[in-house]
Design an enzyme around this catalytic site. Sequence first.
Site, PDB file in Angstrom:
ATOM      1  N   TYR A  99     -38.597  17.494 -63.107  1.00 20.87           N
ATOM      2  CA  TYR A  99     -38.903  18.702 -62.341  1.00 20.87           C
ATOM      3  C   TYR A  99     -38.283  19.974 -62.911  1.00 20.87           C
ATOM      4  O   TYR A  99     -38.440  21.053 -62.329  1.00 20.87           O
ATOM      5  CB  TYR A  99     -38.461  18.537 -60.887  1.00 20.87           C
ATOM      6  CG  TYR A  99     -36.990  18.216 -60.679  1.00 20.87           C
ATOM      7  CD1 TYR A  99     -36.611  16.976 -60.185  1.00 20.87           C
ATOM      8  CD2 TYR A  99     -35.990  19.134 -60.972  1.00 20.87           C
ATOM      9  CE1 TYR A  99     -35.278  16.661 -59.979  1.00 20.87           C
ATOM     10  CE2 TYR A  99     -34.664  18.829 -60.767  1.00 20.87           C
ATOM     11  CZ  TYR A  99     -34.303  17.600 -60.277  1.00 20.87           C
ATOM     12  OH  TYR A  99     -32.977  17.302 -60.084  1.00 20.87           O
ATOM     13  N   LYS A 124     -36.763  20.245 -45.326  1.00 23.11           N
ATOM     14  CA  LYS A 124     -36.604  18.830 -44.975  1.00 23.11           C
ATOM     15  C   LYS A 124     -37.572  18.480 -43.851  1.00 23.11           C
ATOM     16  O   LYS A 124     -37.617  19.146 -42.819  1.00 23.11           O
ATOM     17  CB  LYS A 124     -35.161  18.546 -44.525  1.00 23.11           C
ATOM     18  CG  LYS A 124     -34.091  18.900 -45.570  1.00 23.11           C
ATOM     19  CD  LYS A 124     -34.143  17.997 -46.775  1.00 23.11           C
ATOM     20  CE  LYS A 124     -33.559  16.625 -46.515  1.00 23.11           C
ATOM     21  NZ  LYS A 124     -32.107  16.607 -46.360  1.00 23.11           N
ATOM     22  N   CYS A 178     -38.236 -22.367 -29.894  1.00 24.83           N
ATOM     23  CA  CYS A 178     -38.587 -23.285 -28.806  1.00 24.83           C
ATOM     24  C   CYS A 178     -39.661 -24.203 -29.382  1.00 24.83           C
ATOM     25  O   CYS A 178     -40.689 -23.726 -29.865  1.00 24.83           O
ATOM     26  CB  CYS A 178     -39.145 -22.501 -27.617  1.00 24.83           C
ATOM     27  SG  CYS A 178     -39.873 -23.577 -26.359  1.00 24.83           S
ATOM     28  N   GLU A 211     -43.158  22.091 -54.654  1.00 23.25           N
ATOM     29  CA  GLU A 211     -43.222  20.742 -55.210  1.00 23.25           C
ATOM     30  C   GLU A 211     -42.783  19.734 -54.161  1.00 23.25           C
ATOM     31  O   GLU A 211     -42.001  20.064 -53.260  1.00 23.25           O
ATOM     32  CB  GLU A 211     -42.292  20.621 -56.425  1.00 23.25           C
ATOM     33  CG  GLU A 211     -42.600  21.590 -57.550  1.00 23.25           C
ATOM     34  CD  GLU A 211     -41.466  21.615 -58.566  1.00 23.25           C
ATOM     35  OE1 GLU A 211     -40.622  22.538 -58.491  1.00 23.25           O
ATOM     36  OE2 GLU A 211     -41.418  20.700 -59.413  1.00 23.25           O
ATOM     37  N   LYS A 254     -40.581  16.894 -52.660  1.00 26.93           N
ATOM     38  CA  LYS A 254     -39.174  16.520 -52.832  1.00 26.93           C
ATOM     39  C   LYS A 254     -39.086  14.987 -52.840  1.00 26.93           C
ATOM     40  O   LYS A 254     -39.116  14.346 -51.787  1.00 26.93           O
ATOM     41  CB  LYS A 254     -38.306  17.110 -51.718  1.00 26.93           C
ATOM     42  CG  LYS A 254     -36.816  16.905 -51.920  1.00 26.93           C
ATOM     43  CD  LYS A 254     -36.023  17.629 -50.842  1.00 26.93           C
ATOM     44  CE  LYS A 254     -34.527  17.448 -51.060  1.00 26.93           C
ATOM     45  NZ  LYS A 254     -34.114  16.043 -50.920  1.00 26.93           N
ATOM     46  N   CYS A 304     -39.635 -21.355 -20.794  1.00 30.28           N
ATOM     47  CA  CYS A 304     -39.837 -22.716 -20.280  1.00 30.28           C
ATOM     48  C   CYS A 304     -38.537 -23.498 -20.109  1.00 30.28           C
ATOM     49  O   CYS A 304     -38.549 -24.645 -19.656  1.00 30.28           O
ATOM     50  CB  CYS A 304     -40.779 -23.484 -21.197  1.00 30.28           C
ATOM     51  SG  CYS A 304     -40.071 -23.883 -22.812  1.00 30.28           S
ATOM     52  N   CYS A 342     -34.908 -21.772 -23.868  1.00 31.12           N
ATOM     53  CA  CYS A 342     -36.034 -20.850 -23.929  1.00 31.12           C
ATOM     54  C   CYS A 342     -36.121 -20.006 -22.655  1.00 31.12           C
ATOM     55  O   CYS A 342     -36.092 -20.561 -21.539  1.00 31.12           O
ATOM     56  CB  CYS A 342     -37.331 -21.636 -24.120  1.00 31.12           C
ATOM     57  SG  CYS A 342     -38.817 -20.613 -24.073  1.00 31.12           S
ATOM     58  N   ASP A 401     -37.742  11.326 -52.860  1.00 35.95           N
ATOM     59  CA  ASP A 401     -36.553  10.718 -52.257  1.00 35.95           C
ATOM     60  C   ASP A 401     -36.014   9.654 -53.214  1.00 35.95           C
ATOM     61  O   ASP A 401     -36.354   8.479 -53.113  1.00 35.95           O
ATOM     62  CB  ASP A 401     -36.921  10.106 -50.907  1.00 35.95           C
ATOM     63  CG  ASP A 401     -35.701   9.918 -50.019  1.00 35.95           C
ATOM     64  OD1 ASP A 401     -35.838   9.298 -48.961  1.00 35.95           O
ATOM     65  OD2 ASP A 401     -34.615  10.391 -50.395  1.00 35.95           O
ATOM     66  N   CYS A 452     -44.980 -24.750 -23.994  1.00 35.24           N
ATOM     67  CA  CYS A 452     -44.308 -23.510 -23.570  1.00 35.24           C
ATOM     68  C   CYS A 452     -45.377 -22.459 -23.260  1.00 35.24           C
ATOM     69  O   CYS A 452     -46.206 -22.127 -24.115  1.00 35.24           O
ATOM     70  CB  CYS A 452     -43.394 -23.004 -24.673  1.00 35.24           C
ATOM     71  SG  CYS A 452     -42.646 -21.396 -24.315  1.00 35.24           S
TER      72      CYS A 452
END
Length: 668
Positions: free
Chosen positions: A222, A310, A422, A113, A115, A407, A404, A117, A427
Amino acid sequence: MDRSTAEKRVKELHNLLNQYNYEYHVLDKPSVPDAEYDRLLKELLETEEAFPDLKTPDSPSQRVGGAVLDFFQKVEHRSPMLSLGNAFNEEDLRDFDRKVRQAAGEDFSYVCELKIDGLAVSLRYEDGLFVQGATRGDGTIGEDITVNLKTIKSIPLRLNEPVSIEVRGEAFMPKKSFEKLNEAKRENGEEPFANPRNAAAGSLRQLDPRIAASRNLDIFLYGIADPGETGVESHSEGLDLLEKLGFKTNKERRKCPTIEEVLEFVDGWVEKRPSLPYEIDGIVIKVDSLDQQQELGTTAKSPRWAIAYKFPAEEVVTKLIDIELNVGRTGVITPTAILEPVKVAGTTVQRASLHNEDLIREKDIKIGDSVVVKKAGDIIPEVVNVLAEQRTGDEVEFAMPTHCPECESELLRLEGEVALRCINPKCPAQIREGFIHFVSRNAMNIDGLGEKVVSQLFHENLIHDVADLYKLTKEDLLGMERMGEKSASNLLKAIEDSKANSLEKLLFGLGIRHVGAKAAKTLAQAFDTMDKLAASTIEELTSINEIGQKMADAVAAYFDNDEVQDLLNELKEAGVNMEYKGPKPVAAAESDSILAGKTVVLTGKLEKLTRNEAKEKIELLGGKVTGSVSKKTDLLIAGEDAGSKLAKAEELGIEVWDEEKMLQELNR
């Protein structure tokens, strides 16, 4: 390792595992990925095996789960909710199979099955009525969360038969619900959940059940706590009984007579895992026969008849060696973590997003830190948190610049925003990123103008803004590295072809703040030409469905800029189309179609149209297409393999069409 060294290491492992266990089970804020916890626990188990006298009753190796929170009434489970032993590779699974065969013989089958989470829960029914639900807690005593579990719609409040039974399942948050919840948290300035598992646990531990109800949790059952009392003889029969009683079980399971078939099932889901609408972190393998389960028995911690494989870690620990700054096309300065290369979810990661300065401060990230890295949605690497306990004192504090990096203009933080920007329109970094956006597929779609070619054009001083693109000559291109006669001709043709694009492509390509591809099309359909849109008022903009105040303000501000007007004039002179060429949706009041004014949902596989094609045609006739079925839905169009949406529509008495009927209406 001698005994003295082992004793010292065991104490260290106790402290670390207890800390991580508390953060995970009590605070719902894990600081390390499961893989790191599992690695340390495995080290502790091996050390205790080598030095048995170091194993104590309070060792983390003797625990089944975590401590119980005091917010809810405590519940004693009628039979323990044991955790499963872990397998991390094929060798571990074959070792488990060998032990099962030694105890049960050769005549047996496994059930595999997914698993899930999420959060393990126990549900108790008396005479078919749901009377109590609890968390696993420490395996013996959990928390009574009945009122919150009742908000999960897939949990039946009355069973199909008046039986008294206790069942076990995994409550979880679907991926879409998780993304929506975290988006809302970010908008409200709150810390997002680390993953769907924590979001589900946090939701079910809310004292206010309305919060749990708003988060769209789900569950898969389950198992049965005492399956022998039901008359079933195997785990698979127990799952069938759960379905018969009205419980939701996971259909993605398989009965496997051999370990070879188990391994095939595992390998298949390693590949298919991202396609699921919920998170899984492995595969559970159980001996099917209940008699053989009883014969195999349990340890104090885990059943000997089941194991959890896992998946390879998707969160890993690595070192942050530097922080690099990037300037985006809207001027936002984004810090990026430069990492020691590490494999995450199958790919090597060397860079990860740090989002903004506030996140760096909140997570106390320093250059040189050991950090936990994950892939958000299995795609984008990001730093989850810092392992401060592993610091050496050599780590360096990071400070965001005041100017910046491209620039040297002063950076500003606009009101209501967390990002530094900026705001210099000239730029070079912003222009370059904006250019890459302009030529992208969803914008002007100029094939052959990738990021490398764009950077070359800037480096050769051939382009300064997007209008310069339409002034390029073959001689300009042939002077560039790796640009031959054929490549230059193809690129010039692609540039010329882009002039004919409909207005919405150009609007999206210009990169107006808050205007995405869909909004660009809405604006183009509403105003027909660039000139009419540029001359529109805030009131005219906000009167359009789907155009809000923030977007209207951004559009008005964009066209109020003299430099923008100059750019548009240059594009016009180059022959770039400024009109909408596509079909316009009919207002519901003006349409004579049955679909006009109706809220429509599409589900299942369509044979003659794609979903997007069908959606566009329905909207052109004045209909509105949404993604989910509700009481407000007027019509469901069901293709092949229509599932839960069709069932819900039938339950609500909503009219259902097949694809053929839809096509008849679209083509009449």
